[in-house]
Design a protein around this motif. Structure first.
Motif, PDB file in Angstrom:
ATOM      1  N   ASN A 248      -5.951  46.002  -0.034  1.00  0.00           N
ATOM      2  CA  ASN A 248      -7.348  45.882   0.372  1.00  0.00           C
ATOM      3  C   ASN A 248      -7.898  47.203   0.886  1.00  0.00           C
ATOM      4  O   ASN A 248      -7.322  48.244   0.664  1.00  0.00           O
ATOM      5  CB  ASN A 248      -7.494  44.782   1.417  1.00  0.00           C
ATOM      6  N   SER A 249      -9.002  47.149   1.565  1.00  0.00           N
ATOM      7  CA  SER A 249      -9.751  48.246   2.184  1.00  0.00           C
ATOM      8  C   SER A 249     -10.738  48.896   1.212  1.00  0.00           C
ATOM      9  O   SER A 249     -11.236  49.973   1.451  1.00  0.00           O
ATOM     10  CB  SER A 249      -8.840  49.322   2.799  1.00  0.00           C
ATOM     11  N   ARG A 250     -11.031  48.245   0.138  1.00  0.00           N
ATOM     12  CA  ARG A 250     -12.037  48.710  -0.816  1.00  0.00           C
ATOM     13  C   ARG A 250     -12.986  47.546  -1.112  1.00  0.00           C
ATOM     14  O   ARG A 250     -12.680  46.401  -0.834  1.00  0.00           O
ATOM     15  CB  ARG A 250     -11.370  49.168  -2.111  1.00  0.00           C
ATOM     16  N   LYS A 251     -14.142  47.869  -1.733  1.00  0.00           N
ATOM     17  CA  LYS A 251     -15.064  46.797  -2.124  1.00  0.00           C
ATOM     18  C   LYS A 251     -14.357  45.802  -3.032  1.00  0.00           C
ATOM     19  O   LYS A 251     -14.503  44.601  -2.890  1.00  0.00           O
ATOM     20  CB  LYS A 251     -16.286  47.363  -2.843  1.00  0.00           C
ATOM     21  N   ARG A 252     -13.613  46.345  -3.994  1.00  0.00           N
ATOM     22  CA  ARG A 252     -12.826  45.498  -4.899  1.00  0.00           C
ATOM     23  C   ARG A 252     -11.352  45.752  -4.603  1.00  0.00           C
ATOM     24  O   ARG A 252     -10.874  46.870  -4.786  1.00  0.00           O
ATOM     25  CB  ARG A 252     -13.114  45.844  -6.368  1.00  0.00           C
ATOM     26  N   PRO A 253     -10.633  44.749  -4.156  1.00  0.00           N
ATOM     27  CA  PRO A 253      -9.208  44.961  -3.872  1.00  0.00           C
ATOM     28  C   PRO A 253      -8.439  45.244  -5.155  1.00  0.00           C
ATOM     29  O   PRO A 253      -8.856  44.871  -6.249  1.00  0.00           O
ATOM     30  CB  PRO A 253      -8.769  43.640  -3.247  1.00  0.00           C
ATOM     31  N   LEU A 254      -7.307  45.901  -4.991  1.00  0.00           N
ATOM     32  CA  LEU A 254      -6.415  46.169  -6.107  1.00  0.00           C
ATOM     33  C   LEU A 254      -5.384  45.054  -6.169  1.00  0.00           C
ATOM     34  O   LEU A 254      -4.702  44.779  -5.186  1.00  0.00           O
ATOM     35  CB  LEU A 254      -5.709  47.521  -5.912  1.00  0.00           C
ATOM     36  N   PHE A 255      -5.313  44.378  -7.305  1.00  0.00           N
ATOM     37  CA  PHE A 255      -4.274  43.382  -7.557  1.00  0.00           C
ATOM     38  C   PHE A 255      -3.182  44.086  -8.352  1.00  0.00           C
ATOM     39  O   PHE A 255      -3.406  44.494  -9.493  1.00  0.00           O
ATOM     40  CB  PHE A 255      -4.814  42.205  -8.367  1.00  0.00           C
ATOM     41  N   LEU A 256      -2.030  44.247  -7.740  1.00  0.00           N
ATOM     42  CA  LEU A 256      -0.940  44.985  -8.350  1.00  0.00           C
ATOM     43  C   LEU A 256       0.205  44.038  -8.675  1.00  0.00           C
ATOM     44  O   LEU A 256       0.597  43.218  -7.836  1.00  0.00           O
ATOM     45  CB  LEU A 256      -0.470  46.085  -7.392  1.00  0.00           C
ATOM     46  N   PHE A 257       0.729  44.166  -9.881  1.00  0.00           N
ATOM     47  CA  PHE A 257       1.772  43.268 -10.362  1.00  0.00           C
ATOM     48  C   PHE A 257       3.002  44.058 -10.785  1.00  0.00           C
ATOM     49  O   PHE A 257       2.886  45.127 -11.376  1.00  0.00           O
ATOM     50  CB  PHE A 257       1.271  42.463 -11.573  1.00  0.00           C
ATOM     51  N   GLY A 258       4.168  43.509 -10.507  1.00  0.00           N
ATOM     52  CA  GLY A 258       5.422  44.034 -11.023  1.00  0.00           C
ATOM     53  C   GLY A 258       5.820  43.199 -12.224  1.00  0.00           C
ATOM     54  O   GLY A 258       5.840  41.959 -12.144  1.00  0.00           O
ATOM     55  N   ILE A 259       6.126  43.832 -13.339  1.00  0.00           N
ATOM     56  CA  ILE A 259       6.388  43.092 -14.575  1.00  0.00           C
ATOM     57  C   ILE A 259       7.757  43.465 -15.137  1.00  0.00           C
ATOM     58  O   ILE A 259       7.920  44.525 -15.736  1.00  0.00           O
ATOM     59  CB  ILE A 259       5.279  43.346 -15.613  1.00  0.00           C
ATOM     60  N   PRO A 260       8.732  42.551 -14.969  1.00  0.00           N
ATOM     61  CA  PRO A 260      10.072  42.823 -15.487  1.00  0.00           C
ATOM     62  C   PRO A 260      10.326  42.325 -16.907  1.00  0.00           C
ATOM     63  O   PRO A 260      11.279  42.763 -17.548  1.00  0.00           O
ATOM     64  CB  PRO A 260      10.983  42.095 -14.498  1.00  0.00           C
ATOM     65  N   ASN A 261       9.472  41.386 -17.408  1.00  0.00           N
ATOM     66  CA  ASN A 261       9.785  40.767 -18.704  1.00  0.00           C
ATOM     67  C   ASN A 261       8.543  40.149 -19.347  1.00  0.00           C
ATOM     68  O   ASN A 261       7.462  40.138 -18.754  1.00  0.00           O
ATOM     69  CB  ASN A 261      10.880  39.700 -18.528  1.00  0.00           C
ATOM     70  N   ASP A 262       8.723  39.616 -20.556  1.00  0.00           N
ATOM     71  CA  ASP A 262       7.621  39.001 -21.307  1.00  0.00           C
ATOM     72  C   ASP A 262       6.985  37.835 -20.556  1.00  0.00           C
ATOM     73  O   ASP A 262       5.751  37.704 -20.542  1.00  0.00           O
ATOM     74  CB  ASP A 262       8.115  38.478 -22.666  1.00  0.00           C
ATOM     75  N   ASP A 263       7.801  36.976 -19.974  1.00  0.00           N
ATOM     76  CA  ASP A 263       7.257  35.800 -19.283  1.00  0.00           C
ATOM     77  C   ASP A 263       6.329  36.199 -18.140  1.00  0.00           C
ATOM     78  O   ASP A 263       5.236  35.647 -17.989  1.00  0.00           O
ATOM     79  CB  ASP A 263       8.380  34.909 -18.748  1.00  0.00           C
ATOM     80  N   LYS A 264       6.757  37.165 -17.355  1.00  0.00           N
ATOM     81  CA  LYS A 264       5.913  37.613 -16.233  1.00  0.00           C
ATOM     82  C   LYS A 264       4.657  38.278 -16.773  1.00  0.00           C
ATOM     83  O   LYS A 264       3.571  38.093 -16.222  1.00  0.00           O
ATOM     84  CB  LYS A 264       6.703  38.569 -15.334  1.00  0.00           C
TER      85      LYS A 264
END
Length: 127
Positions: A46-62
């Motif tokens: 957070n701390s911005r007008k638009r928050p950053l949604f950050l994802f960790g992706i280990p595989n196809d399913d995720k």
């Protein structure tokens, strides 16, 4: 499965070292738009007008799950910036990755790549 869990642990550790704790919410669930918690964000910065949604992706399913999550928040008109860090982007199925690329604004192909470039990326985001 052990390797997958190690990647997510390394992802969390990297973010804890890189971003002040008060700016990060891990396993974020949007109480207003997703009260049932179906669409979890790995890390909301957070701390911005638009928050950053950050994802960790280990595989196809995720990768598929994150694609759906981003599309759902777009559909709900939630303002956010999306980014992902892959365990190894070249291991993701081409079609899965193509769909994901349509909805994610910034991608880091490996955790090492993120370690080298993430601070600069964060600094470039609008306030």
């Amino acid at each position: 499965e052990r390797l997958r869990s190690l990647f997510m642990e390394e992802f969390h550790s990297f973010l804890e070292e890189s971003i002040p704790t008060e700016r990060c919410t891990f396993n974020y669930r949007d109480p207003q738009h997703d009260p049932d918690g179906k669409y979890t964000i790995d890390c909301r910065i957070n701390s911005r007008k638009r928050p950053l949604f950050l994802f960790g992706i280990p595989n196809d399913d995720k990768c598929r799950d994150v694609t759906i999550t981003c599309l759902q928040f777009e559909k709900l008109a939630v303002p956010f910036i999306s980014a992902a860090i892959f365990e190894d982007q070249v291991e993701i199925n081409r079609k899965v990755l193509a769909r994901f690329t349509d909805v994610c604004e910034r991608q880091f192909p490996t955790l090492q790549s993120a370690k080298e470039r993430f601070a600069k990326y964060l600094a470039s985001l609008p306030e």
